[in-house]
Design an enzyme around this catalytic site. Structure first.
Site, mmCIF file in Angstrom:
data_model
loop_
_atom_site.group_PDB
_atom_site.id
_atom_site.type_symbol
_atom_site.label_atom_id
_atom_site.label_comp_id
_atom_site.label_asym_id
_atom_site.label_seq_id
_atom_site.Cartn_x
_atom_site.Cartn_y
_atom_site.Cartn_z
ATOM 1 N N ASP A 98 -10.616 2.970 -3.570
ATOM 2 C CA ASP A 98 -11.278 1.527 -2.895
ATOM 3 C C ASP A 98 -12.690 1.610 -3.256
ATOM 4 O OD1 ASP A 98 -8.384 1.493 -1.692
ATOM 5 O OD2 ASP A 98 -9.270 1.721 0.473
ATOM 6 N N ASP B 297 0.819 -1.235 -0.110
ATOM 7 C CA ASP B 297 0.062 -0.064 0.049
ATOM 8 C C ASP B 297 0.822 1.138 0.024
ATOM 9 O OD1 ASP B 297 -2.259 1.496 -0.037
ATOM 10 O OD2 ASP B 297 -3.197 0.384 1.723
#
Ligand SMILES: *[C@@H]1O[C@H](CO)[C@@H](O)[C@H](O)[C@H]1NC(C)=O
Ligand SMILES: *[C@@H]1O[C@H](CO)[C@@H](O)[C@H](O)[C@H]1NC(C)=O
Ligand SMILES: *[C@@H]1O[C@H](CO)[C@@H](O)[C@H](O)[C@H]1NC(C)=O
Ligand SMILES: *[C@@H]1O[C@H](CO)[C@@H](O)[C@H](O)[C@H]1NC(C)=O
Ligand SMILES: *[C@@H]1O[C@H](CO)[C@@H](O)[C@H](O)[C@H]1NC(C)=O
Length: 407
Positions: free
Chosen positions: A219, A158
């Site tokens: 997301d 990430d």
């Protein structure tokens, strides 16, 4: 047969300058906790649903036991919130001792004992998005070695608490570090999602050389609006995104939210169909212990999976937008095709979409094609190129067709 052989040859030729770890020649399939279990660390009050070795083992048992693994769902991956708040005395990441008392190596061994693969999560920055220790540039090699020692098969990296210049150094660095461990570890890079997903800030040629998959966009959340927003973004930018994808290097529109709380049955079919057309990773993020039969019926559909896992690995394209219909098309091996007709109206009744194979620019087999409705598990018949084909599509729903040449 000829087109199949050609697909393989092109695949090999294209792979020369790509990430050379031999992994993910088809999109990865498996289970990911994030959408459904988020950063639930409260194992005292919610022992069945907190991020813990208990949860991972339970999901591994379900993947292996309930027919998922034999269909290709093989990765069990962690997301954020697995780590202890501090590194160990030697500066290595360690699992939270309360929630993962047996340690990550033992958990990876358990996952492997079920015939599955084990994925883990880290963040190329000062901290993960939820505030756990991050992989700063000085510990990239240390963390790669730790993951390899544990028996990790995939790393999702990430990009919170970082910046553009650190990412530009760190992602290639992690790719090299994983390679140097000698263990084949697939690399999932969140990098492009932090840079808006488009050139000039994102270089997809470079990504294809260092990562096996990457998140391009926001997301996913557990709603139709979020799902449809993602589909629209992939359609709007397909001239950039579609060529970036191929065997070993996939665009990742994020997890499957089928069997969570936000989608109707028809909307769940939309996600499954579009993710198959897009050659997207199939990471289910639901509670596999009580997944509904309806949802299982979608996600375990063999023809759906066959389309997603097609060996040519060509991402499909949006070929028409008309009166709230969208037509998506993906060429497959042996002259086969998948077509998705999406109806994005929200006003109740199903609507009919009429077309012909010729209008869809599917004419290489002049005799025609056998057509199957994949998610309805229906054989619709043999169609000549100019026969009218009618798809009756529910609101915020889809009809996914599989076309098999009669030649
Ligand atoms: C590392 O990279 C080399 C060449 O780029 C490749 O041949 C090798 O298979 C890679 N090893 C791993 C473990 O990824
Ligand atoms: C990371 O932490 C260091 C040291 O505290 C700080 O100087 C730096 O600005 C931080 N970087 C980012 C991108 O947050
Ligand atoms: C990113 O962070 C590093 C270290 O914290 C700093 O040296 C660098 O200037 C930052 N770059 C940008 C573009 O902000
Ligand atoms: C993108 O990356 C490739 C491969 O590393 C490189 O050859 C190319 O110059 C880069 N393109 C741009 C516009 O920076
Ligand atoms: C699964 O169980 C959870 C409670 O743990 C519940 O909230 C959810 O609605 C159930 N889902 C299905 C599909 O039955």
């Amino acid at each position: 047969m000829l087109s199949f052989a050609l697909g393989v040859l092109l695949g090999l030729a294209a792979c020369v300058s790509l990430l050379d770890n031999g992994l993910l020649r088809t999109p990865p399939m498996g289970w990911e906790p994030w959408v459904r279990f988020k950063c639930n660390t409260d194992c005292k009050r919610d022992p069945e649903n907190c991020i813990s070795e208990h949860l991972i083992k339970a999901m591994a048992d379900r993947l292996a036991g309930d027919g998922w693994k034999k269909l290709g769902y093989e990765y069990i991956t962690l997301d954020d919130c697995w780590a202890a708040r501090k590194r160990d005395v030697e500066g290595r990441l360690q699992a939270d001792p309360q929630r993962f008392p047996s340690g990550m190596k033992t958990l990876a061994d358990y996952v492997h004992s079920k015939g599955l693969k084990f994925g883990i999560y880290s963040d190329l920055g000062n901290a993960t998005c939820a505030g756990y220790p991050g992989t700063t540039l000085d510990v990239v090699e240390t963390d790669a070695e730790t993951f390899a020692e544990w028996g990790v098969d995939m790393l999702k990296l990430d990009g919170c608490h970082s910046n553009s210049s650190l990412k530009a150094i760190g992602y290639p660095k992690m790719s090299r570090a994983l390679n140097r461990t000698g263990r084949p570890i697939a690399l999932s890079c969140s990098w492009p999602a932090y840079e808006g997903g488009l050139p000039p800030k994102v270089n997809y040629t470079l990504l294809g050389q260092i990562c096996n998959l990457w998140r391009n966009y926001a997301d996913i959340e557990d709603t139709w609006d979020s799902l449809f927003g993602i589909i629209e973004w992939y359609g709007d930018h397909q001239d950039i995104l579609q060529p970036a994808s191929g065997p070993g290097r996939w665009n990742d529109p994020d997890m499957l939210i089928v069997s969570d709380f936000g989608l109707s049955h028809e909307q769940s079919k939309v996600q499954a169909a579009l993710w198959a057309i897009l050659a997207a990773p199939f990471f289910i993020s639901c509670n596999l212990r009580n997944i509904s039969e309806e949802a299982k019926d979608i996600l375990q559909n063999p023809l759906l999976i066959y389309i997603n896992q097609d060996l040519r690995g060509i991402q499909g394209r949006l070929v028409a937008r008309k009166q709230n219909f969208e037509v998506w098309k993906r060429p497959l091996v042996n002259g086969q095709y998948a077509i998705a007709v999406l109806n994005n109206c929200t006003d109740g009744a199903p609507r009919s979409f009429a077309t012909t194979l010729r209008l869809l620019d599917i004419s290489s087999c002049r005799v025609g094609y056998k057509i199957y409705s994949v998610l309805d598990k229906l054989f619709l018949g043999a169609y000549a190129l100019s026969d009218t084909l009618i798809a009756k599509v529910p609101p915020t729903g889809v009809v996914l067709l599989f076309l098999y040449p009669l030649c």
